[in-house]
Design a protein around this motif. Structure first.
Motif, short mmCIF file in Angstrom:
data_model
loop_
_atom_site.label_atom_id
_atom_site.label_comp_id
_atom_site.label_asym_id
_atom_site.label_seq_id
_atom_site.Cartn_x
_atom_site.Cartn_y
_atom_site.Cartn_z
N HIS A 71 -6.30 25.61 58.48
CA HIS A 71 -4.94 26.15 58.68
C HIS A 71 -4.46 25.89 60.10
O HIS A 71 -3.31 25.48 60.32
N PHE A 72 -5.34 26.11 61.07
CA PHE A 72 -4.93 25.91 62.46
C PHE A 72 -4.76 24.43 62.80
O PHE A 72 -3.77 24.04 63.41
N VAL A 73 -5.73 23.62 62.39
CA VAL A 73 -5.66 22.18 62.72
C VAL A 73 -4.42 21.56 62.08
O VAL A 73 -3.65 20.84 62.73
N MET A 74 -4.21 21.85 60.79
CA MET A 74 -3.05 21.30 60.09
C MET A 74 -1.75 21.81 60.72
O MET A 74 -0.78 21.07 60.86
N GLY A 75 -1.75 23.08 61.11
CA GLY A 75 -0.56 23.67 61.74
C GLY A 75 -0.20 22.96 63.04
O GLY A 75 0.97 22.63 63.26
N PHE A 76 -1.19 22.68 63.85
CA PHE A 76 -0.92 21.99 65.12
C PHE A 76 -0.50 20.53 64.87
O PHE A 76 0.38 20.00 65.54
N MET A 77 -1.14 19.89 63.88
CA MET A 77 -0.77 18.50 63.56
C MET A 77 0.69 18.41 63.11
O MET A 77 1.44 17.52 63.53
N LEU A 78 1.09 19.35 62.24
CA LEU A 78 2.47 19.35 61.75
C LEU A 78 3.46 19.64 62.88
O LEU A 78 4.54 19.06 62.94
N GLU A 79 3.06 20.54 63.79
CA GLU A 79 3.94 20.87 64.91
C GLU A 79 4.18 19.63 65.78
O GLU A 79 5.32 19.37 66.19
N ILE A 80 3.12 18.87 66.03
CA ILE A 80 3.27 17.65 66.85
C ILE A 80 4.21 16.67 66.15
O ILE A 80 5.12 16.12 66.75
N LYS A 81 3.98 16.48 64.85
CA LYS A 81 4.83 15.53 64.09
C LYS A 81 6.29 16.01 64.09
O LYS A 81 7.21 15.20 64.24
N ASN A 82 6.48 17.31 63.93
CA ASN A 82 7.84 17.85 63.87
C ASN A 82 8.57 17.69 65.21
O ASN A 82 9.77 17.43 65.25
N ARG A 83 7.83 17.85 66.31
CA ARG A 83 8.46 17.67 67.62
C ARG A 83 8.83 16.20 67.84
O ARG A 83 9.86 15.90 68.42
N GLN A 84 7.96 15.32 67.34
CA GLN A 84 8.26 13.88 67.47
C GLN A 84 9.51 13.51 66.67
O GLN A 84 10.25 12.61 67.05
N ALA A 85 9.72 14.21 65.55
CA ALA A 85 10.85 13.88 64.67
C ALA A 85 12.20 14.16 65.34
O ALA A 85 13.22 13.61 64.93
N ARG A 86 12.23 15.05 66.32
CA ARG A 86 13.50 15.34 67.01
C ARG A 86 13.88 14.18 67.93
O ARG A 86 15.06 13.86 68.08
N GLY A 87 12.89 13.55 68.55
CA GLY A 87 13.20 12.49 69.52
C GLY A 87 13.75 13.09 70.79
O GLY A 87 13.09 13.90 71.44
N VAL A 88 14.99 12.75 71.13
CA VAL A 88 15.65 13.30 72.33
C VAL A 88 16.02 14.76 72.06
O VAL A 88 16.59 15.08 71.01
N LYS A 89 15.67 15.64 72.98
CA LYS A 89 15.96 17.06 72.78
C LYS A 89 17.44 17.36 72.99
O LYS A 89 18.10 16.68 73.77
N TYR A 90 17.92 18.41 72.33
CA TYR A 90 19.28 18.88 72.56
C TYR A 90 19.38 19.50 73.95
O TYR A 90 18.45 20.13 74.43
N VAL A 91 20.53 19.35 74.59
CA VAL A 91 20.81 20.09 75.82
C VAL A 91 20.97 21.57 75.47
O VAL A 91 20.50 22.45 76.19
N GLN A 92 21.64 21.83 74.35
CA GLN A 92 21.83 23.20 73.88
C GLN A 92 21.47 23.27 72.40
O GLN A 92 22.02 22.53 71.59
N PHE A 93 20.52 24.15 72.05
CA PHE A 93 20.10 24.32 70.66
C PHE A 93 20.13 25.80 70.34
O PHE A 93 19.32 26.57 70.84
N ASN A 94 21.07 26.22 69.52
CA ASN A 94 21.29 27.63 69.24
C ASN A 94 20.57 28.06 67.95
O ASN A 94 21.20 28.36 66.94
N GLY A 95 19.24 28.04 68.00
CA GLY A 95 18.44 28.34 66.81
C GLY A 95 18.64 29.75 66.28
O GLY A 95 18.58 29.99 65.07
N SER A 96 18.92 30.70 67.19
CA SER A 96 19.06 32.10 66.75
C SER A 96 20.32 32.31 65.91
O SER A 96 20.45 33.33 65.24
N ALA A 97 21.23 31.33 65.90
CA ALA A 97 22.46 31.45 65.11
C ALA A 97 22.20 31.29 63.62
O ALA A 97 22.99 31.73 62.79
N ASN A 98 21.09 30.66 63.27
CA ASN A 98 20.89 30.36 61.86
C ASN A 98 19.48 30.62 61.33
O ASN A 98 19.19 30.29 60.18
N SER A 99 18.59 31.16 62.16
CA SER A 99 17.22 31.39 61.68
C SER A 99 16.54 32.47 62.51
O SER A 99 16.95 32.75 63.64
#
Lengths: 219, 248
Positions: A71-99
């Motif tokens: 669970h932990f290893v897969m969780g960290f692997m998915l987190e790395i892949k998910n961060r890579q999927a964003r590419g360039v980060k947003y200057v402003q990301f309002n996550g609390s508005a929708n989740s």
């Protein structure tokens, strides 16, 4: 079938299944721990059974350890892949508005629980393995309660335990119903699953915190 | 209204971009967000500067072209709308508004606020269709009975306009809401069941190849979707995928 083992959905389902397995394990762990509040003898009896039963020690314990590590290893692997999927980060990301915070920060709550597990293993599992299998001491069925109470004499350790279970509550708050959604369950039972998951996420960690505080104030 | 705009400027896909500050005056609250950008661009052109490039087409919430991340949310702070349907009355005089392109590795920036969303086209091409012989003997779709519940669910899924707000809103840049809507709209109908197994396998495979992230069920996509596509579609896609994988 080969695609199932490689795809994003397969990895999500594997996370969900291992998470549900750990959720079920938590009930068992909580039930046995709670007997320590009721009776020292009852807790010793359960702990002795769990610590000496061949099926628990040779079969269930390795499965549990595998489940935790997976669970932990897969969780960290998915987190790395998910961060890579964003590419360039947003200057402003309002996550609390929708989740919710809990849903966006499973990696943080998970990492805190992982750090807690390291302390938990250091406190209980490692000494237990040394006692039984390295030092090969004769089995004493009455030692478990005293060992448990001794650990909660320290206010720092009790505080760390309580904090870790608060983070576990956040992890379960999102993780419980999320596991069902991932496995394709989104139907008329979903509102019930969500409510049950929220209740579980509060009751079980609060119960563990209660047990820690009970022994701290009663030692 | 007088506003300060912080806008992402990037000359082309290979040049590094940056945020640039602009002041804009006398903005009417009745303007749409894109009309406000039109006014800004007219001012920039008059000054001899390059206008801000952004995608737009129908300007009535149907085409899904306008793709801006406004103050940290796709299509801005309102709900159930595209950027062309966002009005300046949602902002206050003196506000600072941050405008960025949708961010995802699978949505590379072409210029300024325009991103390449052809990864969605390739997912669609991988299976988002039914194979029908149209050479003169086509059967009327209405000749096949479909129960109302399934027809409504399929229609809801089919309202996805492929704008990419789900990817932009997701902290993992996941395209599962889009892909699941396209899978669901066919999976729920008898015409789509014929190729359902291969469709879901191929579309998910293409989605993964494009480099989108994994869904972690935060629900941000559903909240930000201009058409209200439900998370129920992701559960359906997961279920379809698991069944298809075990069959295959």
């Amino acid at each position: 079938m080969s695609g199932l083992l490689k795809s994003s959905i397969a990895r999500k389902v594997a996370m969900a299944l291992s998470g549900l397995f750990l959720i079920i394990f938590l009930i068992q762990h909580f039930t046995i721990n709670f007997t320590s509040v009721i009776s020292a003898d009852l807790f010793n009896e359960f702990s002795h059974f769990m610590g000496t039963n061949f099926v628990v020690q040779a079969l269930l314990q390795p499965v549990l350890i595998f489940g935790v590590i997976f669970h932990f290893v897969m969780g960290f692997m998915l987190e790395i892949k998910n961060r890579q999927a964003r590419g360039v980060k947003y200057v402003q990301f309002n996550g609390s508005a929708n989740s919710s915070w809990a849903s966006r920060n499973m990696i943080i709550s998970g990492a805190v629980v992982l750090a807690f597990l390291a302390l938990h293993f250091y406190d209980f599992w490692v000494p237990e393995m040394l006692y039984k299998y390295v030092e090969a001491n004769p089995e004493d069925p009455s030692r478990y309660y005293a060992e448990l109470v001794h650990k909660f004499e320290s206010p720092v350790r009790t505080g760390i335990y309580a904090l870790a279970f608060v983070l576990l509550a956040f992890h379960l708050w999102h993780g419980f119903s999320s596991a069902f959604q991932t496995m394709g369950v989104n139907n008329k039972y979903t509102p019930f699953i969500k409510k049950f998951g929220y209740t579980y996420a509060v009751v079980i960690p609060a119960g563990f915190i209660f047990i820690a505080l009970f022994h701290y104030f009663n030692h | 209204m007088n506003l300060k705009l912080k806008i992402w400027r990037q000359k082309d896909a290979n040049t590094k971009g940056k945020m640039v500050d602009y002041q804009i005056s006398d903005v009417s609250p009745d303007m749409s967000f894109l009309e406000m950008l039109d006014v800004l661009n007219e001012e920039l052109i008059e000054k001899g500067e390059d206008p801000v490039e952004f995608d737009h087409d129908c300007r009535e919430g149907i085409c899904g072209s306008c793709s801006l991340q406004i103050n940290g949310e796709p299509h801005g702070p309102d709900r159930g709308i595209t950027t062309c349907q966002l009005h300046m009355r949602m902002f206050k005089d003196g506000d600072t508004i941050t405008i960025e392109p949708f961010r995802a590795k699978a949505f590379p920036v072409i210029r300024d606020l325009i991103v390449d969303r052809s990864s969605f086209d390739r997912i669609q091409q991988a299976g988002g269709y039914i194979s029908v012989n149209t050479s003169g003997n086509t059967i009327d779709a209405n000749a096949i009975p479909v129960n109302k519940h399934d027809a409504d669910k399929a229609f809801d899924a089919a309202t996805c306009i492929g704008c990419g707000a789900c990817v932009a809103a997701c902290k993992n840049a996941s395209a599962m809401l889009f892909t699941s809507a396209k899978v669901s709209q066919f999976a729920l109908l008898p015409q789509g069941r014929v190729e359902a197994t291969q469709r879901v396998l191929n579309m998910v495979k293409q989605m993964d190849l494009e480099g989108f992230g994994n869904c972690t069920n935060t629900g941000a996509c559903e909240i930000e979707c201009p058409k209200g596509i439900s998370l129920e579609n992701i559960a359906r896609m997961n279920s379809e995928y698991l069944s298809a994988s075990l069959e295959g």
